[in-house]
Design a protein around this motif. Structure first.
Motif, mmCIF file in Angstrom:
data_model
loop_
_atom_site.group_PDB
_atom_site.id
_atom_site.type_symbol
_atom_site.label_atom_id
_atom_site.label_comp_id
_atom_site.label_asym_id
_atom_site.label_seq_id
_atom_site.Cartn_x
_atom_site.Cartn_y
_atom_site.Cartn_z
ATOM 1 N N ARG A 20 123.522 23.080 3.755
ATOM 2 C CA ARG A 20 122.049 22.944 4.626
ATOM 3 C C ARG A 20 122.129 23.577 5.604
ATOM 4 O O ARG A 20 120.802 24.406 5.884
ATOM 5 N N VAL A 21 122.947 23.731 6.616
ATOM 6 C CA VAL A 21 123.281 24.450 7.860
ATOM 7 C C VAL A 21 122.773 25.889 7.378
ATOM 8 O O VAL A 21 122.195 26.604 8.077
ATOM 9 N N ALA A 53 111.821 21.444 14.581
ATOM 10 C CA ALA A 53 112.307 21.440 13.306
ATOM 11 C C ALA A 53 113.875 21.783 13.434
ATOM 12 O O ALA A 53 114.625 21.056 12.724
ATOM 13 N N ILE A 54 114.276 22.987 13.956
ATOM 14 C CA ILE A 54 115.392 23.618 14.183
ATOM 15 C C ILE A 54 116.350 22.581 14.825
ATOM 16 O O ILE A 54 117.347 22.173 14.358
ATOM 17 N N ALA A 55 115.954 21.983 15.922
ATOM 18 C CA ALA A 55 116.601 21.133 16.683
ATOM 19 C C ALA A 55 116.974 19.982 15.879
ATOM 20 O O ALA A 55 118.039 19.434 15.689
ATOM 21 N N ILE A 56 116.044 19.185 15.301
ATOM 22 C CA ILE A 56 116.252 17.953 14.337
ATOM 23 C C ILE A 56 117.137 18.252 13.486
ATOM 24 O O ILE A 56 118.076 17.433 13.059
ATOM 25 N N LEU A 62 124.601 17.576 12.188
ATOM 26 C CA LEU A 62 125.828 17.393 13.052
ATOM 27 C C LEU A 62 126.374 15.953 13.120
ATOM 28 O O LEU A 62 127.490 15.674 12.915
ATOM 29 N N ILE A 63 125.399 15.132 13.330
ATOM 30 C CA ILE A 63 125.400 13.561 13.468
ATOM 31 C C ILE A 63 126.264 13.171 11.852
ATOM 32 O O ILE A 63 127.120 12.258 11.898
ATOM 33 N N PHE A 84 116.534 12.926 3.321
ATOM 34 C CA PHE A 84 116.338 13.811 4.528
ATOM 35 C C PHE A 84 116.115 15.218 3.953
ATOM 36 O O PHE A 84 115.069 16.075 4.698
ATOM 37 N N ASP A 85 116.799 15.657 3.196
ATOM 38 C CA ASP A 85 116.549 16.907 2.435
ATOM 39 C C ASP A 85 115.353 17.075 1.892
ATOM 40 O O ASP A 85 114.564 18.110 2.014
#
Length: 699
Positions: A20-21, A53-56, A62-63, A84-85
């Protein structure tokens, strides 16, 4: 070590988060670059929305990565990530044009991920959620409730074209879900097969290492150039070098007589095993030894030579005995082998609490020399337990002699146990040491101790008290150092009360006691025993029987087993002998297990009913008399043999039960088995010989 299902799911989730990243970084990065290059012309989505969007996305990922290390409900965690995806994909499609976006295929990636992470039902669920999300996004944008980004010059679709494309896109989610599910099942099946193969490989490697460590011979492997690649501890000790210094050394440098040219080495390796060579080897500080060497060529899967295995045995003692006693080579080897106690497994199979209790008892009493009394039904493994106690005791390297007191005729049992001198009775043409003297220094196992005659019980009591006895016909007392383990399938307390067993002998035997559980009381061990017997008899009969059917397993699990493990062993061998494939079915089981047991306890063995004697002669007006072999004796013998076979079948192969069914004592039944050649050829001769036999029992 093979990872568990939870560990494998956790690893897949880690890979999914990393993927995903990568995808989001690449996609949103390229979108941001495109936006800044065009200075936002023709694009109405605020740059702040892209940054958020990038930050979220990064924050959630990460979480999730941190939580993944500790979360226990991985299935629920996987569904949250998939949802989420779906939301993330919906956002991507929104910022790239909504219904006109070329990135609708990203929903398919989420559906495929669901098939790999959760299940087929989960994949269909995610496909449905994706279809709903996509339809909701398009509907909201058509109603003008959201900004409509203008990316490129995408022509507005016609109504019909839009409906077709929209329907195909949504339908494709479900098609991909089913295809991904099918592919995932095959991949999981392949993974499962690979794990099984890996487990088998690890088991074989462990077995190989255990054999190499514990075998009494030196094992050395070399490559094709003769350089040592591995050596077991016996080889290291024999060479008199450090183990690390042997690896990589030339075999001919360590053992000069084994130095060969490449051609000579290949010829030596391909020679028959019977042409094993012997050579003298001088070990510094330990004198000269005579070593016997056998070798075999090692090949890979494609039968290409990859090295050699050398087996070295120290036969110095054998050769010295040969020179001293002027005996033949065969006699010397037999004497040497007879003086060595084989290292064997205890043979106890099972993980049930009852078997754990048995193993704990063995560990506690093994180091003691106290008398042990084992009780339990026939076929529960009393001799195996006795051997296990002996093998873990300080007497492990001394003899273990097993005696079935119920199988020896009364007029011979004293001579068998205590020996006799020459001329002690008619037919005593030579002296015999007896089984107690054969077990001197070791352990003697007296099975069916309750069958001993009262007169002999007195003599056994003295052996227990003083460890001395008089052989038959001798006035000289013999002293032995022997540990006694006794076993019985009777209640000795009841025998004492009935006057058939001496009370003082009972208390002498009743020092350390263990009651072995019948198989019906430890049913969780039945699958382990069945698997072991399947492998054993598949190898014995040259078959490849791998498993039992569900119905067969249920019947085996519910059967009562009056003959315990011995009966189960006979049942499995019967099934393997009849099975032609890889799976044992109910029709392969013995007939008595398939018959309804009306009036009997559930799963119990059928009650024997001896068939009535069929008239073998016609009446006086019917013609001539028909006899087997033309005489009465052979006819009676044939009939008696048929009754014995029928009783054995009814008793599930349990001889003691068959004797009870026929109403005769066990000793008489064993004599009849020998008479008609129905005895087990693997049993010791002294336990099955007829009264006239003069052969000595071998402990």
């Amino acid at each position: 070590m093979i990872p568990s299902v939870q560990e494998r799911l956790r690893d897949r989730l880690k890979a999914a988060l990393f993927l995903r990243v990568l995808l989001v970084s690449g996609f949103l990065g390229s979108l941001a670059v495109s936006f800044f290059r065009s200075q936002g012309e023709g694009y109405t989505v605020p740059v702040v929305l892209l940054l958020w969007a990038i930050a979220i996305t990064y924050a959630v990922t990460l979480i999730s990565a941190v939580v993944l290390l500790r979360v226990k409900r991985l299935d629920l965690f996987a569904y949250v990530q998939l949802l989420f995806d779906v939301a993330l994909t919906t956002g991507v499609i929104y910022v790239t044009g909504g219904a006109g976006s070329p990135f609708g295929f990203l929903y398919s990636l989420v559906v495929i991920a669901a098939a790999f992470l959760v299940s087929s039902a989960g994949a269909v669920l995610v496909a449905a959620v994706s279809a709903i999300a996509y339809a909701a996004l398009v509907g909201v944008m058509q109603l003008g409730l959201l900004y409509e980004p203008r990316v490129g010059a995408l022509p507005a679709p016609q109504d019909f074209e839009f409906v077709v494309r929209f329907s195909i896109t949504n339908a494709s989610f479900f098609v991909i879900a089913f295809l991904a599910t099918s592919l995932t099942k095959r991949l999981h099946a392949t993974e499962s097969l690979l794990r099984e193969r890996e487990a088998e490989r690890e088991r074989l490697v462990s077995l190989q290492e255990a054999l190499a460590r514990n075998i009494d011979s030196a094992l050395i492997t070399t490559d094709l150039d003769g350089r040592i690649t591995s050596a077991n501890p016996v080889a290291v000790e024999l060479a008199g070098k450090q183990g690390s210094s042997l690896i990589g050394a030339d075999l001919g440098a360590v053992f000069p007589p084994l130095r060969h040219t490449n051609t000579g080495r290949l010829s030596f390796l391909q020679s028959p095993e019977s042409n094993a060579t012997e050579f003298r080897f001088a070990k510094e500080g330990d004198g000269e030894r005579i070593l016997r060497c056998s070798a075999a060529l090692l090949r890979d899967t494609y039968h290409n030579p990859i090295g050699a295995l050398f087996i070295l045995q120290d036969v110095t003692g054998l050769r010295r005995m040969e020179e001293a006693l002027h005996r033949s080579v065969e006699d010397v080897i037999e004497a040497e082998l007879a003086s060595e106690e084989a290292v064997t497994q205890d043979g106890l199979v099972g993980t049930s609490p009852e078997m754990q209790r048995v193993r704990e008892f063995i560990d506690k009493v093994a180091r003691s020399d106290a008398t042990v009394l084992l009780s339990g039904e026939s076929g529960t493994g009393k001799e195996l337990v006795a051997r296990a106690i002996h093998s873990r005791s300080a007497r492990a390297n001394r003899p273990f002699v097993a005696v079935n007191c119920g199988a020896i005729p009364e007029n011979l049992i004293e001579s068998e146990l205590f020996g006799h001198v020459k001329g002690a009775f008619t037919g005593a043409v030579q002296s015999r040491p007896g089984l107690f003297r054969s077990a001197d220094g070791g352990t003697i196992f007296l099975d069916e101790i309750g069958e001993l005659p009262l007169a002999l019980q007195v003599k056994l009591l003295r052996v227990l008290q003083e460890r001395t006895f008089h052989p038959v016909g001798s006035d000289a007392a013999v002293t032995v150092d022997v540990r006694i383990i006794a076993a019985t399938n009777r209640s000795l307390e009841a025998e004492v009360a009935a006057g058939r067993f001496r009370e003082d002998l009972f208390y002498r035997l009743n020092v350390l006691t263990l009651s072995l559980p019948p198989l019906r009381e430890r049913r969780q061990d039945i699958p382990l025993l069945v698997r072991r017997f399947l492998r054993q008899f598949s190898d014995l009969h040259g078959k490849n029987v791998q498993r039992v059917s569900v119905a067969t397993a249920k019947r085996l699990q519910e059967y009562h087993y009056p003959g315990n493990i011995r009966e189960l062993e006979n049942i499995v061998e019967h099934a393997v002998a009849l099975c032609e494939g890889e799976t044992v079915h109910e029709e392969h089981l013995p007939e008595y297990m398939l018959r309804p047991q009306d009036g009997d306890a559930p799963g119990s063995a059928p009650t024997a009913a001896v068939m009535p004697l069929a008239a073998s002669a016609r009446d006086a007006s019917g013609g001539r008399l028909e006899l087997v072999g033309g005489n009465l004796d052979e006819s009676l013998a044939a009939y008696e043999k048929s009754i014995i076979l029928r009783a054995l079948a009814e008793a599930g192969g349990v001889k003691k039960k068959a004797a009870d069914l026929l109403g005769i004592n066990y000793r008489s039944f064993r004599h009849r088995l020998y008479k008609y050649g129905l005895n087990d050829p693997n049993e010791r001769l002294s336990l099955d010989d007829p009264p006239s036999s003069s052969r000595t029992a071998n402990g």
